[in-house]
Design an enzyme around this catalytic site. Structure first.
Site, mmCIF file in Angstrom:
data_model
loop_
_atom_site.group_PDB
_atom_site.id
_atom_site.type_symbol
_atom_site.label_atom_id
_atom_site.label_comp_id
_atom_site.label_asym_id
_atom_site.label_seq_id
_atom_site.Cartn_x
_atom_site.Cartn_y
_atom_site.Cartn_z
ATOM 1 C CE LYS A 92 27.270 28.690 13.656
ATOM 2 N NZ LYS A 92 27.865 29.971 14.056
ATOM 3 N NE ARG A 103 21.651 38.102 16.927
ATOM 4 C CZ ARG A 103 22.832 38.687 16.745
ATOM 5 N NH1 ARG A 103 22.913 39.939 16.303
ATOM 6 N NH2 ARG A 103 23.950 38.037 17.025
HETATM 7 N N1 BES Z 1 25.335 29.906 18.087
HETATM 8 C C1 BES Z 1 26.126 30.959 17.599
HETATM 9 C C2 BES Z 1 27.054 31.557 18.657
HETATM 10 C C3 BES Z 1 28.089 30.623 19.225
HETATM 11 C C4 BES Z 1 29.372 30.642 18.722
HETATM 12 C C5 BES Z 1 27.794 29.799 20.277
HETATM 13 C C6 BES Z 1 30.337 29.802 19.254
HETATM 14 C C7 BES Z 1 28.749 28.972 20.821
HETATM 15 C C8 BES Z 1 30.030 28.977 20.306
HETATM 16 C C9 BES Z 1 25.234 32.067 17.053
HETATM 17 O O1 BES Z 1 24.022 31.659 16.544
HETATM 18 C C10 BES Z 1 25.980 32.724 15.965
HETATM 19 O O2 BES Z 1 26.209 32.080 14.973
HETATM 20 N N2 BES Z 1 26.346 33.981 16.150
HETATM 21 C C11 BES Z 1 27.063 34.700 15.181
HETATM 22 C C12 BES Z 1 26.432 36.071 15.047
HETATM 23 C C13 BES Z 1 26.906 36.862 13.876
HETATM 24 C C14 BES Z 1 26.450 36.223 12.575
HETATM 25 C C15 BES Z 1 26.375 38.267 13.985
HETATM 26 C C16 BES Z 1 28.500 34.817 15.655
HETATM 27 O O3 BES Z 1 28.733 34.927 16.848
HETATM 28 O O4 BES Z 1 29.390 34.755 14.812
HETATM 29 MN MN MN Z 2 24.193 31.111 14.476
#
Ligand code: BES
Ligand code: MN
Ligand code: ZN
Length: 500
Positions: A276, A350
């Site tokens: 990230k 997931r």
């Molecule tokens: N933990 C994150 C989602 C999240 C984002 C929670 C902001 C709380 C605040 C999750 O694991 C994630 O990174 N999701 C990605 C999925 C994508 C790579 C398909 C996302 O939402 O960008």
């Molecule tokens: Mn994630």
């Protein structure tokens, strides 16, 4: 902050709150205080814009003829429309106002309201719950806080004619608040303090509450074939755990079919190799809020001796990039036997839930499975911080969750599942991939992925990414920071439908 219930008397210190109906009328105690103050309250009511609408209030400071420092006039709205949610917010906002006034004690007077559906003891129990929820703070790491910055309120007394009945009605709410606080504490803690091992120790401690606990380590999970969960954990120095909690409260014994709650417990989510951006990454300490909610809920159900059998399962892992971390393009085999192409290591929640859901379904054959997860950023885009996303294969369970959301104040909004979305996660090389079509319907794609690990059992997925952490404190019962979302919702669901 301590909360107690007592008979109605005139407080001699701090602040006192009394209700005002929408037509600017006071209750019996309000009228008595008005008289003692030489009509100051009715003058204040006549002079200002405040008219007793629900959710509003007006403060009379240094009232003549009374020993208290302030009288808070709180709007109750129309008698026939008084409900629990409004009273909880009222309780929370009295706590906020008392602290703002630097009061050490506060009293809330609950007079009987003509034409209201709720009797004073039930009203008092809701006010007290809201006050307790609103009084939460996580300040253990402030070692230098100045006295003037500290919260002052130490005692809240809810006054009414039948304090014993109120105390009885409040008892389960007190367990509920304790459960919410367990969740808020877990979610507030940074990831160098709460990681899979330390959270599993907290779970172990629930044995004291009468909860049966099992903890699976990496080897145990490997022998069960949980390659999906373990792939996520592979890049971290912290060992993963699967926490399994069981509360047996059903009157017909341990054999009665349980309900099951499953939580995503990613104790920190860097994104892994699909790392990230650094901006805001610190927020990913709350990526275990689903697991936190399950743990707090189990604490609540045991605390109030809920007449239900309930299972809680949490997948505890840290998502880190290192030389052993899984790569984009890797293929893992889940406990279900289905293979997954890991396109994006940041879509890790997931992968954790896939094995946790399958294990729960196969092992416990539950009446339903509800999972909670901070799963997608896309759900924040869709619903913001007011409602969680609900995805389900079952209309009855969905309706019940929506109703429990309205009652508890922790609302959910149902979003679709369907064949066309499901096709989006087909992979060229494995049974499925862990992302759909990029930015299109990202929350649905995640839900479709989870559904591939659910067979015939009624199931609901709650995407709580927008609800787990409040950047603003715009609900008086939910201070800024960790909300504890999910505990109140699911406790309400159990109370309404699943206790024999
Ligand atoms: N933990 C994150 C989602 C999240 C984002 C929670 C902001 C709380 C605040 C999750 O694991 C994630 O990174 N999701 C990605 C999925 C994508 C790579 C398909 C996302 O939402 O960008
Ligand atoms: Mn994630
Ligand atoms: Zn995550």
């Amino acid at each position: 902050m301590k909360i107690s219930f007592s008979e109605i008397s005139t407080p001699s210190e701090g602040v006192v709150a009394v209700g005002v109906m929408e037509d600017r009328t006071l209750g019996a105690t309000g009228r008595a205080l008005d008289e003692q103050s030489g009509g100051m309250l009715s003058r204040a009511l006549a002079a200002g814009r405040f008219s007793g609408k629900k959710g509003t209030s007006s403060t009379v400071v240094a009232p003549h003829g009374l020993d208290v420092d302030a009288v808070i006039l709180v709007g109750l709205g129309q008698p026939g429309k008084i409900d629990g949610r409004q009273l909880r917010v009222l309780g929370g906002s009295v706590v906020g106002k008392a602290n703002a006034a630097a009061a050490r004690t506060a009293a809330v007077v609950v007079d009987a309201v003509d034409g209201a559906d709720m009797a004073p003891p039930a009203m008092a129990a809701e006010i007290a719950l809201g006050a307790r929820l609103g009084s939460y703070r996580f300040d253990k790491y402030h070692t230098k806080k100045k006295d003037e910055d500290k919260k002052t309120l130490g005692q809240l007394t809810v006054m009414l004619d039948d304090p014993a009945a109120a105390a009885e009605a409040f008892a389960p709410n007190d367990s509920l608040a304790s459960g919410v606080f367990v969740t808020r504490d877990l979610v507030s803690e940074p990831s160098n303090v709460k990681y899979p091992k330390t959270i599993s120790q907290d779970i172990e401690a629930l044995v004291e509450d009468g909860i049966e606990v099992e903890l699976f380590d990496r080897d145990r999970m490997a022998s069960l074939g949980m390659g999906s969960l373990l792939g996520v954990a592979q890049g971290s120095e912290h060992e993963p755990y699967l926490g399994i909690m069981r509360w047996n409260g059903a009157p017909d014994g341990a054999d009665a079919q349980p309900v099951a709650f499953i939580g995503k417990g990613v104790t920190f989510d860097t994104g892994g190799i699909s790392i990230k951006p650094s901006q805001g990454m610190e927020e990913m300490k709350y990526d275990m809020a689903g697991a936190g909610a399950v743990i707090g809920l189990m604490k609540c159900l045991a605390g109030r001796k809920a007449r239900v059998n309930a299972i809680g399962v949490v997948g505890l892992v840290e998502n880190m990039p290192d030389g052993k971390a899984q790569r984009p393009g890797d293929v893992v085999t889940s406990m279900s036997g289905q293979t997954i192409e890991v396109i994006n290591t940041d879509a890790e929640g997931r992968l954790v839930l896939a094995d946790a859901l399958w294990y729960t379904q196969e092992t416990f054959k539950p009446r339903f499975m509800i999972n909670l997860a901070t799963l997608t950023g896309a759900i924040i885009v869709s619903l913001g911080t007011y409602q969680a996303g609900l995805f389900s294969n079952d209309d009855e369970l969905s309706e019940r969750l929506i109703a429990a959301g309205k009652e508890s104040g922790e609302e959910v909004w149902r979003l679709p599942l369907g064949d066309r979305y499901d096709k989006d996660i087909n992979s060229a090389i494995a049974d499925m991939k862990n992302v759909g079509k990029g930015r299109e319907a990202g929350s649905v794609a995640a839900a479709q992925f989870l559904q591939r690990f659910v067979n015939d059992v009624p199931w609901a997925h709650l995407d709580i990414a927008g609800m787990a952490w409040m950047k603003r404190g715009d609900d008086a019962t939910v201070p800024k920071g960790a909300s504890g979302y999910g505990v109140r919702l699911l406790d309400q669901l159990v109370r309404s439908h699943y206790e024999a």
